[in-house]
Each structure stands twice: as C-alpha cells, then as structure tokens.
Motif scaffolding. Structure first.
Motif, PDB file in Angstrom:
ATOM      1  N   GLU A  11      36.739  49.954  42.813  1.00  0.00           N
ATOM      2  CA  GLU A  11      35.833  49.500  41.760  1.00  0.00           C
ATOM      3  C   GLU A  11      34.358  49.593  42.125  1.00  0.00           C
ATOM      4  O   GLU A  11      33.506  49.625  41.237  1.00  0.00           O
ATOM      5  N   HIS A  12      34.039  49.650  43.413  1.00  0.00           N
ATOM      6  CA  HIS A  12      32.617  49.736  43.775  1.00  0.00           C
ATOM      7  C   HIS A  12      31.986  51.020  43.238  1.00  0.00           C
ATOM      8  O   HIS A  12      30.765  51.106  43.084  1.00  0.00           O
ATOM      9  N   VAL A  13      32.809  52.047  42.946  1.00  0.00           N
ATOM     10  CA  VAL A  13      32.291  53.284  42.343  1.00  0.00           C
ATOM     11  C   VAL A  13      31.620  52.966  41.015  1.00  0.00           C
ATOM     12  O   VAL A  13      30.529  53.471  40.707  1.00  0.00           O
ATOM     13  N   ALA A  61      27.258  52.157  40.160  1.00  0.00           N
ATOM     14  CA  ALA A  61      26.628  52.951  39.097  1.00  0.00           C
ATOM     15  C   ALA A  61      26.171  52.073  37.933  1.00  0.00           C
ATOM     16  O   ALA A  61      25.555  52.573  36.994  1.00  0.00           O
ATOM     17  N   GLN A  62      26.486  50.754  37.994  1.00  0.00           N
ATOM     18  CA  GLN A  62      26.147  49.806  36.939  1.00  0.00           C
ATOM     19  C   GLN A  62      26.823  50.147  35.618  1.00  0.00           C
ATOM     20  O   GLN A  62      26.338  49.802  34.527  1.00  0.00           O
ATOM     21  N   ALA A  63      27.948  50.868  35.695  1.00  0.00           N
ATOM     22  CA  ALA A  63      28.713  51.161  34.485  1.00  0.00           C
ATOM     23  C   ALA A  63      29.328  49.872  33.954  1.00  0.00           C
ATOM     24  O   ALA A  63      29.662  48.962  34.718  1.00  0.00           O
ATOM     25  N   THR A  64      29.464  49.782  32.638  1.00  0.00           N
ATOM     26  CA  THR A  64      30.221  48.685  32.062  1.00  0.00           C
ATOM     27  C   THR A  64      31.678  48.898  32.457  1.00  0.00           C
ATOM     28  O   THR A  64      32.205  49.996  32.316  1.00  0.00           O
ATOM     29  N   TYR A  65      32.326  47.845  32.950  1.00  0.00           N
ATOM     30  CA  TYR A  65      33.580  48.058  33.655  1.00  0.00           C
ATOM     31  C   TYR A  65      34.553  46.923  33.388  1.00  0.00           C
ATOM     32  O   TYR A  65      34.177  45.754  33.394  1.00  0.00           O
ATOM     33  N   GLY A  66      35.822  47.270  33.122  1.00  0.00           N
ATOM     34  CA  GLY A  66      36.853  46.271  32.888  1.00  0.00           C
ATOM     35  C   GLY A  66      38.037  46.465  33.805  1.00  0.00           C
ATOM     36  O   GLY A  66      38.486  47.590  34.025  1.00  0.00           O
ATOM     37  N   ARG A  67      38.536  45.365  34.364  1.00  0.00           N
ATOM     38  CA  ARG A  67      39.727  45.393  35.222  1.00  0.00           C
ATOM     39  C   ARG A  67      40.972  45.077  34.398  1.00  0.00           C
ATOM     40  O   ARG A  67      40.973  44.158  33.577  1.00  0.00           O
ATOM     41  N   ILE A  68      42.040  45.793  34.652  1.00  0.00           N
ATOM     42  CA  ILE A  68      43.331  45.485  34.042  1.00  0.00           C
ATOM     43  C   ILE A  68      44.332  45.336  35.186  1.00  0.00           C
ATOM     44  O   ILE A  68      45.010  46.291  35.577  1.00  0.00           O
ATOM     45  N   PRO A  69      44.413  44.138  35.784  1.00  0.00           N
ATOM     46  CA  PRO A  69      45.272  43.960  36.956  1.00  0.00           C
ATOM     47  C   PRO A  69      46.749  44.023  36.604  1.00  0.00           C
ATOM     48  O   PRO A  69      47.209  43.372  35.673  1.00  0.00           O
ATOM     49  N   ASN A  70      47.476  44.833  37.342  1.00  0.00           N
ATOM     50  CA  ASN A  70      48.905  44.983  37.140  1.00  0.00           C
ATOM     51  C   ASN A  70      49.629  43.738  37.644  1.00  0.00           C
ATOM     52  O   ASN A  70      49.219  43.124  38.616  1.00  0.00           O
ATOM     53  N   PHE A  71      50.725  43.381  36.983  1.00  0.00           N
ATOM     54  CA  PHE A  71      51.492  42.204  37.389  1.00  0.00           C
ATOM     55  C   PHE A  71      52.677  42.631  38.231  1.00  0.00           C
ATOM     56  O   PHE A  71      53.691  43.109  37.720  1.00  0.00           O
ATOM     57  N   GLN A  72      52.536  42.487  39.529  1.00  0.00           N
ATOM     58  CA  GLN A  72      53.639  42.747  40.445  1.00  0.00           C
ATOM     59  C   GLN A  72      54.416  41.456  40.668  1.00  0.00           C
ATOM     60  O   GLN A  72      53.901  40.362  40.428  1.00  0.00           O
ATOM     61  N   PRO A  73      55.657  41.537  41.153  1.00  0.00           N
ATOM     62  CA  PRO A  73      56.457  40.322  41.314  1.00  0.00           C
ATOM     63  C   PRO A  73      55.818  39.276  42.217  1.00  0.00           C
ATOM     64  O   PRO A  73      56.113  38.093  42.096  1.00  0.00           O
ATOM     65  N   TRP A  74      54.946  39.692  43.127  1.00  0.00           N
ATOM     66  CA  TRP A  74      54.359  38.738  44.071  1.00  0.00           C
ATOM     67  C   TRP A  74      53.004  38.205  43.605  1.00  0.00           C
ATOM     68  O   TRP A  74      52.358  37.467  44.334  1.00  0.00           O
ATOM     69  N   ASP A  75      52.563  38.529  42.414  1.00  0.00           N
ATOM     70  CA  ASP A  75      51.220  38.163  41.974  1.00  0.00           C
ATOM     71  C   ASP A  75      51.009  36.656  41.857  1.00  0.00           C
ATOM     72  O   ASP A  75      49.893  36.176  41.949  1.00  0.00           O
ATOM     73  N   ASP A  76      52.064  35.888  41.623  1.00  0.00           N
ATOM     74  CA  ASP A  76      51.878  34.445  41.435  1.00  0.00           C
ATOM     75  C   ASP A  76      51.323  33.761  42.678  1.00  0.00           C
ATOM     76  O   ASP A  76      50.735  32.690  42.599  1.00  0.00           O
ATOM     77  N   VAL A  77      51.504  34.377  43.845  1.00  0.00           N
ATOM     78  CA  VAL A  77      51.032  33.735  45.072  1.00  0.00           C
ATOM     79  C   VAL A  77      49.916  34.520  45.740  1.00  0.00           C
ATOM     80  O   VAL A  77      49.415  34.139  46.780  1.00  0.00           O
ATOM     81  N   ALA A  78      49.501  35.624  45.139  1.00  0.00           N
ATOM     82  CA  ALA A  78      48.472  36.461  45.753  1.00  0.00           C
ATOM     83  C   ALA A  78      47.096  35.853  45.542  1.00  0.00           C
ATOM     84  O   ALA A  78      46.864  35.064  44.628  1.00  0.00           O
TER      85      ALA A  78
END
Length: 323
Positions: free
Chosen positions: A287-289, A293-310
C-alpha cells in the motif's frame, strides 16, 4: 471535560475532547456500521474535510477510522453514503461447482438487496459458524433480481466450502446482515485502479463489472496477482476482454513485489482512485505505493479463518494528511 463541535454531513453535534468520532456520530443519529470492534474491517472510514482529529494511526490521505480516531477540536467530517444495513432471511437458490476449490453460491430473498461493490455480508447457515463474504457477480456476469451471489473459495471459508462439497445442492434457509465496509466503488471521475491478491478476486470482479457497465468512460486498470490466472476464472477474463479491460497479471507476493506494482503504475498521482483487496499482510506490503503517490486509496481486507485474532495493520508511520 472540554467540549467542542463536529460538523458531520452538515449536522452540528456537540462532542467531548477524546471521544471517538464513532461515538459522536452515533449520538447524532448517523449510521456507521462498525463491524469488527478492533479497526480491521475498514467499515468506519470517514473523510476529514477541515479541522483537527487525532487519527491514532488510522489516517489514509484525508480519511481516518471513526472507531479509532478521536475528537481533538472543531472539525468537519463527511460520512460515506453507504447502503442501509439490513438483516434478512433467504434461501439457497443455486450452488454451482466451478472447480475443485471454488463454488458459485446464489442466495434469494423476498426483499430488494442493496449493496455496493467492495462491501461484504455476515452470512449464517443453520449449523455453521457465521462467515463474512463479499458480494459479487456470477463468473459469466449474470445476476437476478433480489439475489446475492458469492464466490466460495476453499482457502477463505474452508468449513462452508466443505459443507457445500458434502451436501452438493443445498436448499436450506440462510440469514444475512450487511452490507459492511466503506471501501466501495463510488461514482467518481478519477482513473480507477483495482488490485487483487490471492483468493481476493470477488470484490474486485464486482468493481470491475460495475465500473464497465455504469462508468463506461472512466479510465480503468485491473492488476491481479499471478496466482489468480486460473481456468476457473476464465469467464471473468473473457467478459472483461470483450469489453476493453485486459487484466494485467504480475507477481505481487515475491521479492520486489512493490517495485513490480510501482513499475505498472509509473504515472500514479493524487488524482487516481485505487482499491486493493487481499490479506492484511498483502495489503501492508504494497500500500505504500499508493500512499506515497497521495492517491485516493481504499483497503478491502480479505477475511481469512484466522482474522478474528490477528492484529490490525500498523499504519501509523506513513499516514500523513494530504496537502
């Protein structure tokens, strides 16, 4: 405690210094669906128009997470115009096995379903743990009224995948709540850049199809990790190719992945709009790319089975407000 005022979507709301923006918004009757409870779902991202807030490491350009950012003085904020949160009961109307590790699942409801590409739902089957699934489109771009389509990948939802594989043509009742997520496709004019990592095609496919159909003149670029170049997605790629979007496949996981992405976007500027879907590690590595560049940027984090504790992405270092 010292008091101040926040202007949120044109409404003035009294606030206390140190309160979270989410607390102030909810007290003012403004809906922000905070889903995860620990800043990883990206559902409460808001735009700071003017004034001061304490971002607490959540800043992306001129946006912050309202569940983490706190009141630091008078400020004007803009909340995204998201779809209304719904809790509905429906049924499985079709299950199609696409490959050994992918199912196409279609749910039908008696009420209209409203969502935006990039958003997800809580989905609950009887006897199964709740899963978070991104709404998408069928691989051939087909859809129906009052339906939701989900692409079920074994790597993301192994228990649900196993149930579908075992039972085959499931015809049970199902409950959904959503949509969640603020990183959804907007009606903007900026050049659109869409990036998908491993096991993260569904929300980006939804964005690509919607932008082709609804924003035909908008400049678009689709960059996919090379792991997605699989036969099971060939219908998607054929559909896009016929409509003028040729996906670019690249190694976005190996050594030098950020440099590879940067080389594909040599003219990236603050006037571009980018969305990136993938695991939190995948997003954090690239994401630092967009940030630099100061681009408008949105994250769409994937839900993996271990995400509840990450742990959430640590974005405190590079998130400076736009000039």
């Amino acid at each position: 405690m010292p008091m101040t005022s926040l202007n949120i979507n044109g409404r003035s709301i009294d606030a206390k210094l140190g309160e979270t923006l989410l607390e102030v918004a909810e007290r003012g009757g403004l809906a922000l669906q905070c889903d995860c409870g620990h800043t990883t779902c990206e559902s409460t991202r808001v735009t700071v128009i003017s004034g001061e807030v304490e971002a607490n490491g959540s800043r992306l350009k001129s946006t912050v997470l309202a569940c983490k950012a706190t009141v630091a003085g008078d400020a004007e904020l803009k909340l995204p115009a998201s779809s209304e949160l719904q809790s509905l009961k429906g049924h499985v109307s079709a299950v199609r096995k696409v490959s050994d590790d992918l199912f196409e699942l279609r749910l039908s409801f008696t009420k209209p379903i409203s969502w935006r590409p990039g958003q997800y739902y809580h989905v609950e089957f009887r006897g199964q743990e709740r899963v978070n699934l991104f709404a998408s489109f069928a691989l051939d771009a087909g859809t129906e009224f009052n339906t939701l389509i989900f692409l079920i990948e074994q790597a993301n939802t192994p228990d649900l995948f196993a149930m579908l594989a075992k039972k085959g043509d499931v015809k049970g009742r199902v409950g959904i709540t959503g949509p969640y997520g603020s990183s959804f496709l907007g009606h903007d004019d900026e050049p659109l850049i869409m990036v998908a990592g491993p096991n993260s095609l569904p929300p980006i496919w939804a964005m690509a199809l919607s932008s082709v159909m609804g924003q035909p003149r908008r400049e678009k670029m689709l960059i996919l990790d090379q792991s997605l170049k699989q036969d099971q997605f060939q219908q998607v790629f054929n559909w896009l190719n016929r409509r003028g979007i040729q996906p670019t496949f690249a190694d976005l996981q190996g050594v030098g992945a950020a440099e590879t992405l940067q080389a594909l976007l040599p003219d990236l500027t603050e006037f571009d709009m980018a969305y990136m879907a993938g695991s939190r590690d995948f997003i954090a590595s690239l994401e630092h790319v967009f940030i630099e560049a100061q681009a408008t940027y949105g994250r769409i984090p994937n839900f993996q089975p271990w995400d509840d504790v990450a742990e959430p992405i640590d974005d405190a270092a590079a998130m400076e407000p736009a000039e």
